[in-house]
Design a protein around this motif. Structure first.
Motif, PDB file in Angstrom:
ATOM      1  N   ILE A 104       0.911  -1.243  -0.001  1.00 38.50           N
ATOM      2  CA  ILE A 104       0.006   0.010   0.041  1.00 38.50           C
ATOM      3  C   ILE A 104       1.083   1.393   0.068  1.00 38.50           C
ATOM      4  N   GLY A 105       0.143   2.191  -0.130  1.00 39.15           N
ATOM      5  CA  GLY A 105       0.734   3.644  -0.241  1.00 39.15           C
ATOM      6  C   GLY A 105       1.774   4.058   0.941  1.00 39.15           C
ATOM      7  N   LEU A 106       1.376   3.669   1.986  1.00 38.05           N
ATOM      8  CA  LEU A 106       2.233   4.020   3.330  1.00 38.05           C
ATOM      9  C   LEU A 106       3.698   3.533   3.148  1.00 38.05           C
ATOM     10  N   LYS A 107       3.922   2.370   2.545  1.00 40.97           N
ATOM     11  CA  LYS A 107       5.293   1.991   2.394  1.00 40.97           C
ATOM     12  C   LYS A 107       6.198   3.118   1.400  1.00 40.97           C
ATOM     13  N   LEU A 108       5.602   3.592   0.502  1.00 42.68           N
ATOM     14  CA  LEU A 108       6.162   4.361  -0.485  1.00 42.68           C
ATOM     15  C   LEU A 108       6.034   5.881   0.273  1.00 42.68           C
ATOM     16  N   LEU A 139       2.113  12.024   8.408  1.00 42.04           N
ATOM     17  CA  LEU A 139       2.825  12.019   7.129  1.00 42.04           C
ATOM     18  C   LEU A 139       2.376  13.084   5.997  1.00 42.04           C
ATOM     19  N   GLU A 140       1.069  13.766   6.569  1.00 40.42           N
ATOM     20  CA  GLU A 140       0.717  15.036   5.788  1.00 40.42           C
ATOM     21  C   GLU A 140       0.051  14.423   4.513  1.00 40.42           C
ATOM     22  N   ALA A 141      -0.878  13.361   4.393  1.00 39.62           N
ATOM     23  CA  ALA A 141      -1.118  12.827   3.241  1.00 39.62           C
ATOM     24  C   ALA A 141      -2.482  12.198   3.419  1.00 39.62           C
ATOM     25  N   GLU A 142      -3.441  12.107   2.602  1.00 37.75           N
ATOM     26  CA  GLU A 142      -4.774  11.804   2.515  1.00 37.75           C
ATOM     27  C   GLU A 142      -4.594  10.329   3.068  1.00 37.75           C
ATOM     28  N   GLY A 143      -5.777   9.811   3.776  1.00 35.75           N
ATOM     29  CA  GLY A 143      -5.862   8.454   4.149  1.00 35.75           C
ATOM     30  C   GLY A 143      -6.095   7.446   2.765  1.00 35.75           C
ATOM     31  N   GLN A 144      -6.711   7.938   1.805  1.00 37.11           N
ATOM     32  CA  GLN A 144      -6.743   7.185   0.576  1.00 37.11           C
ATOM     33  C   GLN A 144      -5.552   6.987   0.100  1.00 37.11           C
ATOM     34  N   LEU A 145      -4.538   7.856  -0.124  1.00 39.57           N
ATOM     35  CA  LEU A 145      -3.047   7.392  -0.666  1.00 39.57           C
ATOM     36  C   LEU A 145      -2.201   6.802   0.407  1.00 39.57           C
ATOM     37  N   ILE A 146      -2.816   6.785   1.683  1.00 41.23           N
ATOM     38  CA  ILE A 146      -1.766   5.840   2.802  1.00 41.23           C
ATOM     39  C   ILE A 146      -2.144   4.476   2.592  1.00 41.23           C
ATOM     40  N   GLN A 147      -3.501   4.232   2.382  1.00 46.06           N
ATOM     41  CA  GLN A 147      -4.168   2.757   2.403  1.00 46.06           C
ATOM     42  C   GLN A 147      -4.120   2.049   0.910  1.00 46.06           C
ATOM     43  N   SER A 148      -4.039   3.032  -0.131  1.00 46.21           N
ATOM     44  CA  SER A 148      -4.444   2.367  -1.438  1.00 46.21           C
ATOM     45  C   SER A 148      -3.475   1.495  -2.046  1.00 46.21           C
ATOM     46  N   ASP A 149      -3.784   0.554  -2.780  1.00 47.41           N
ATOM     47  CA  ASP A 149      -2.697  -0.268  -3.497  1.00 47.41           C
ATOM     48  C   ASP A 149      -1.967   0.496  -4.199  1.00 47.41           C
ATOM     49  N   LEU A 150      -0.674   0.319  -4.588  1.00 52.89           N
ATOM     50  CA  LEU A 150       0.377   1.154  -5.246  1.00 52.89           C
ATOM     51  C   LEU A 150      -0.073   1.025  -6.853  1.00 52.89           C
ATOM     52  N   THR A 151      -1.009   1.406  -7.419  1.00 49.26           N
ATOM     53  CA  THR A 151      -1.162   1.243  -8.874  1.00 49.26           C
ATOM     54  C   THR A 151      -0.325   2.755  -9.533  1.00 49.26           C
ATOM     55  N   GLU A 152      -0.140   2.717 -10.707  1.00 48.29           N
ATOM     56  CA  GLU A 152       0.579   3.463 -11.257  1.00 48.29           C
ATOM     57  C   GLU A 152       0.177   5.074 -10.816  1.00 48.29           C
TER      58      GLU A 152
END
Length: 141
Positions: free
Chosen positions: A2-6, A51-64
């Protein structure tokens, strides 16, 4: 993954450090990243603040598209290796989509970038562009 890793990678933060800030064990953060466990809503709110990021970006799968939006969130141009020479693929706020930007050199150290979809223009310095090519792209590949 998920986005959290990136996002942790972009922020140069280790999973252990994030775990300490959230008062959880490092395995919990690892389980969120590998999707063994869902991120509880109260922890997601904390992650958004830290992280100053939206929850959607944090927990979404890493698509392009999500990768591009995460980089855009932190003001980092995102280049996809499949992009044709002279172009940079990045999330365009105007189009609200992942799109190609044509690169044009304006000055010795400034690039003009123009969205190929909506024609919005920006400028990036050479150092920023070179840093992206050298450091950020390596993290994706």
């Amino acid at each position: 993954m998920i986005g959290l890793k990136l996002i942790l990678s972009i922020k140069d933060m280790k999973q252990k450090e994030m775990a300490e800030r959230l008062c959880v064990v490092p395995m919990t953060v690892s389980d969120w990243i590998t999707k063994k466990r869902r991120i509880p809503s109260e922890r997601l709110v904390q992650l958004e603040e830290i992280l100053e990021a939206e929850g959607q970006l944090i927990q979404s799968d890493l698509t392009e598209e999500i990768v591009a939006r995460i980089y855009y969130n932190y003001g980092i141009p995102y280049r996809i290796t499949k992009t044709r020479p002279g172009y940079l693929k990045e999330y365009c706020e105007e189009c609200e989509d992942l799109t190609e930007f044509k690169l044009g050199k304006v000055y010795d150290d400034i690039f003009e970038v123009k969205c190929s979809t909506c024609s919005v223009e920006n400028e990036w310095c050479t150092n920023e562009y070179e840093r992206v090519l050298r450091d950020v792209v390596k993290k994706i590949i």
